[in-house]
Design a protein around this motif. Sequence first.
Motif, short mmCIF file in Angstrom:
data_model
loop_
_atom_site.label_atom_id
_atom_site.label_comp_id
_atom_site.label_asym_id
_atom_site.label_seq_id
_atom_site.Cartn_x
_atom_site.Cartn_y
_atom_site.Cartn_z
N ALA A 110 0.71 -1.43 -0.51
CA ALA A 110 0.16 0.15 0.16
C ALA A 110 1.00 1.28 -0.35
CB ALA A 110 -0.90 0.26 1.19
N ASP A 111 2.26 0.96 0.76
CA ASP A 111 2.93 2.86 1.01
C ASP A 111 3.91 2.93 -0.44
OD1 ASP A 111 3.03 3.45 3.86
OD2 ASP A 111 4.10 0.69 3.57
N PRO A 112 3.68 1.52 -1.06
CA PRO A 112 4.60 2.77 -2.65
C PRO A 112 4.09 2.76 -3.83
CG PRO A 112 4.90 0.16 -2.24
CD PRO A 112 4.32 0.80 -0.30
N LEU A 113 2.19 2.02 -3.77
CA LEU A 113 1.12 2.49 -4.11
C LEU A 113 0.52 3.61 -4.20
CD1 LEU A 113 -1.20 -0.86 -4.52
CD2 LEU A 113 -0.41 0.19 -6.00
N VAL A 114 0.30 4.32 -2.26
CA VAL A 114 -0.36 5.66 -2.07
C VAL A 114 1.21 6.59 -3.07
CG1 VAL A 114 0.10 7.44 -1.01
CG2 VAL A 114 -1.19 5.33 0.17
N ILE A 115 2.11 6.20 -2.82
CA ILE A 115 3.20 6.91 -3.22
C ILE A 115 3.06 7.52 -5.08
CG2 ILE A 115 6.31 7.71 -3.66
CD1 ILE A 115 6.05 6.59 -0.76
N ALA A 116 3.00 6.40 -5.86
CA ALA A 116 2.93 6.52 -7.67
C ALA A 116 2.33 6.90 -7.45
CB ALA A 116 3.24 5.14 -7.72
#
Length: 544
Positions: A110-116
């Motif tokens: 979830a963390d990298p998805l939100v950043i992307a």
Amino acid sequence: MSTDAAVGVSRSAGVVAGATMASRVLGLLRDSAIAYALPVAASDAFFVAFTIPNLLRRLVGEGALTVAFVPVFSQALSRSHDEARTVLRATWTLALLVTSVVCVLGMVFADPLVIAFAPGYLGDPAKLELTTTLLRLCFPYVVSLSLVAVAMGALNALGHFFRPAIAPVWLNLCQIASVFIGLAFFTTPVLALGFGVIVAGVLQVWLQLKPLRARGFAPKLLWAPGDPSMRRLGWILLPSLLGASAYQLNTITTRAIASFFGDGPVSYLYYATRLLELPLGVFIFALSMASLPALARSVAAGDRPALHRSFAEVVGLALALALPCTAGLILLREPIVALLFGWNPEHFGPEAVRLSALALLYYTLGLVPIALARIYVNLCVAHENTRTGAHAAVLSLIVNVLGALVLVGPLPYGTLWDGLVEAQRACVVADFGFLGLALATSLAAAANAVYVMIAARLRYGATLPARAWLDYLRLLGATAILCSAVVFGLWLLPTPSPASVEAALQVAGLIALGVLTYLSGLWALGAKEFALVRRLARRVASAV
């Protein structure tokens, strides 16, 4: 309209439209509650978090899976009910497995998805953390909606449209309840919306089970990836997924770039698109959903004259619905936005109303192209050709990304690589700010429509005679009559408070005036679409 097929499509579209109208109205009430109860920073976080599961919902629920499943299931049904049951259960099992894996991976990463999806939030750690938490809560919705998509395709092919169309009501009801539960019991009220999404997904699946069982198609687990129908579904589904993915990447691009403009733009663009989705969902997508089985049956029967007649009539009905909706949203954009979302000036003040209304203006320019593209893509899908729609969607994505980058003005330094920011700044041709994202989306819709119309004509011949386009000019005339009446009404009536009972009555009166003058114009000009539009309006009213 003279053909039985067109009347049948209109009747089915009316059922879908009535159910969708109830869902969209509740959706607007939900959005109004969110705008009233939550500051735009919190609503920004939720809308970005819900973008990812909502994107996958639209891929499988309103796009690739349902569209690909209908012709495969319909042909199996024409051979035997046993074969159709096998197709349904095998597809149900595969959808459950794949989306469960996607859900687990999405929650883990979830963390990298939100950043992307929202790189602009890197400068606001609290907002980034809140969005990540909300994303983990929303991801299980993907599993539920994949199952709803399979059930929707089966029920539509069996001639049942109401239950699938009414399913989104549960999401809206659960989220409306979640807003007030969050205010009453949660330290961070927006988190309640995430739990509401989970509950809504379970209810939406449950709603589809009874009509499937009543028709002898109760879903069961059946692992049959080697079944010939599954292979055929895969061949249709893959390019359709590509096309639907490209279309949904437009939304990702919009919200990712909007995240650089501080608190508010993500919410303003979201509220504008929600208003656009009211006519799209109630009329255009309902008509598209109802017309696909009819077009597919004509193709399967090899009746080309009937196919061309039905297609011309469906295009006429789509334009007869899209043109007045475009005019109404443009003319009444600011009163509608103020009425729905301006009840709490502390969270959504006059400037927010103005910016949301401008975003709605730019988005609405794409309504007619979207309507035409959906019907032409249906023509291609009825021929089991999903590649044309996929190619058009990829073109649309390219136009949207390039259009957004050159219309939003210079992006700020500090989050993206300086080289990328410098390259973007060198390409800027106009500075519309975040509103350039809405304009780019409409340009992309126009490119999509032009491509699919040309490709369909080259592949399937002149599906629309020149005389049909001349007949459609009557629709423009009726729309001009509508515009004149609404403009006169706006000039005549006093300006009430932005969010008040008086404003609600005024907006309702102007909409009623527009509907009556438009129908009168269709009748006076002898438009063939008058009878079907009137029948569709009655079906919507009776369903609601």
